[in-house]
Design a protein around this motif. Sequence first.
Motif, short mmCIF file in Angstrom:
data_model
loop_
_atom_site.label_atom_id
_atom_site.label_comp_id
_atom_site.label_asym_id
_atom_site.label_seq_id
_atom_site.Cartn_x
_atom_site.Cartn_y
_atom_site.Cartn_z
N LEU A 85 0.80 -1.22 0.00
CA LEU A 85 0.00 0.00 0.00
C LEU A 85 0.84 1.27 0.00
O LEU A 85 0.35 2.33 -0.40
CB LEU A 85 -0.92 0.03 1.23
N SER A 86 2.08 1.19 0.46
CA SER A 86 2.88 2.41 0.64
C SER A 86 2.95 3.27 -0.62
O SER A 86 2.89 4.50 -0.54
CB SER A 86 4.29 2.06 1.11
N ASN A 87 3.06 2.63 -1.77
CA ASN A 87 3.17 3.38 -3.02
C ASN A 87 1.83 3.82 -3.59
O ASN A 87 1.78 4.54 -4.58
CB ASN A 87 3.92 2.55 -4.06
N LEU A 88 0.74 3.36 -2.97
CA LEU A 88 -0.59 3.70 -3.47
C LEU A 88 -1.27 4.78 -2.64
O LEU A 88 -2.28 5.34 -3.05
CB LEU A 88 -1.48 2.44 -3.47
N LEU A 89 -0.70 5.09 -1.47
CA LEU A 89 -1.30 6.08 -0.58
C LEU A 89 -1.30 7.46 -1.24
O LEU A 89 -0.34 7.85 -1.89
CB LEU A 89 -0.54 6.14 0.74
N ILE A 90 -2.38 8.18 -1.04
CA ILE A 90 -2.51 9.54 -1.58
C ILE A 90 -2.39 10.51 -0.41
O ILE A 90 -3.25 10.58 0.46
CB ILE A 90 -3.87 9.71 -2.30
N LEU A 91 -1.28 11.25 -0.39
CA LEU A 91 -0.94 12.10 0.76
C LEU A 91 -0.80 13.55 0.35
O LEU A 91 -0.44 13.86 -0.79
CB LEU A 91 0.37 11.62 1.39
N GLY A 92 -1.03 14.45 1.32
CA GLY A 92 -0.77 15.86 1.10
C GLY A 92 0.73 16.11 1.02
O GLY A 92 1.52 15.26 1.44
N SER A 93 1.12 17.26 0.52
CA SER A 93 2.54 17.54 0.28
C SER A 93 3.37 17.48 1.56
O SER A 93 4.48 16.94 1.58
CB SER A 93 2.70 18.92 -0.37
N GLU A 95 2.76 15.74 4.38
CA GLU A 95 2.87 14.34 4.82
C GLU A 95 3.78 13.56 3.89
O GLU A 95 4.52 12.67 4.30
CB GLU A 95 1.47 13.70 4.86
N LEU A 96 3.74 13.92 2.63
CA LEU A 96 4.58 13.26 1.63
C LEU A 96 6.05 13.52 1.91
O LEU A 96 6.89 12.61 1.89
CB LEU A 96 4.21 13.77 0.24
N LYS A 97 6.37 14.78 2.22
CA LYS A 97 7.75 15.17 2.49
C LYS A 97 8.29 14.53 3.77
O LYS A 97 9.49 14.27 3.88
CB LYS A 97 7.87 16.69 2.59
N SER A 98 7.40 14.30 4.73
CA SER A 98 7.83 13.73 6.02
C SER A 98 7.89 12.21 6.00
O SER A 98 8.11 11.58 7.03
CB SER A 98 6.91 14.20 7.14
N GLY A 99 7.69 11.63 4.82
CA GLY A 99 7.80 10.17 4.70
C GLY A 99 6.55 9.42 5.13
O GLY A 99 6.64 8.27 5.60
N GLY A 100 5.40 10.03 4.96
CA GLY A 100 4.14 9.41 5.36
C GLY A 100 3.85 8.08 4.71
O GLY A 100 3.16 7.24 5.28
#
Length: 224
Positions: A85-93, A95-100
Amino acid sequence: MNELQKKINYQFKDIALLRQALTHRSMGKGNNERLEFLGDSVLGVVVSRELYQRFPSIAEGKLSRFKSYVVRGQTLALIAAKLELSNLLILGSGELKSGGHNRKSIQSDAVEAILGAIFLEADFDTVNTVILDLFKEYIDDINPNDTLKDFKTQLQERLQKFGQTLPQYELIKTVGKDHNAKFTVNCFLKDYSMQVQQEAKSIKRAEQMCAEVLLEKLKEKKAS
């Protein structure tokens, strides 16, 4: 997302619903929190019924411990890893930068949201089949003779055995309201100068997650 649907053995009629299940709250509206709430409840019912039927002679207290073992965050994270799932998660910028993508709590929440989405789109029998398939090895792994003490109890008993200071749990952050609330708990072990933080949908669950992580750290420390 086609591979994901193959892995869970369910094909969504509305792919937007699956996309929503993978969307973190950092994206704003249309996130997966409501689906996660629904999936968490459905997961609990399915696992509870399965355990009730499998172990007809086991009392309520032990069934509750077995259920907690099956639906705990670590199990959900392992399932999320299998589903990639890690590569399929849709995150805000942010959260994305913090390694969400790699945050286990976010992946675990997405698993529950997917289950909620299946229940919403299909029916109970369908999501029941999906859950029992995904969680089969963890349910099969249960030995009715095990006590399965919860992680807080295990950690406390371990520290008491060596005359050490008991863990200090502290709620340090609450995000959201009502059923969408998330609680971040810090747990500190004075004698080891060791602390961890975990986020969950209840304070109790966050404390259990902290204790679980600290038990692993103590095992690693002893082995090194």
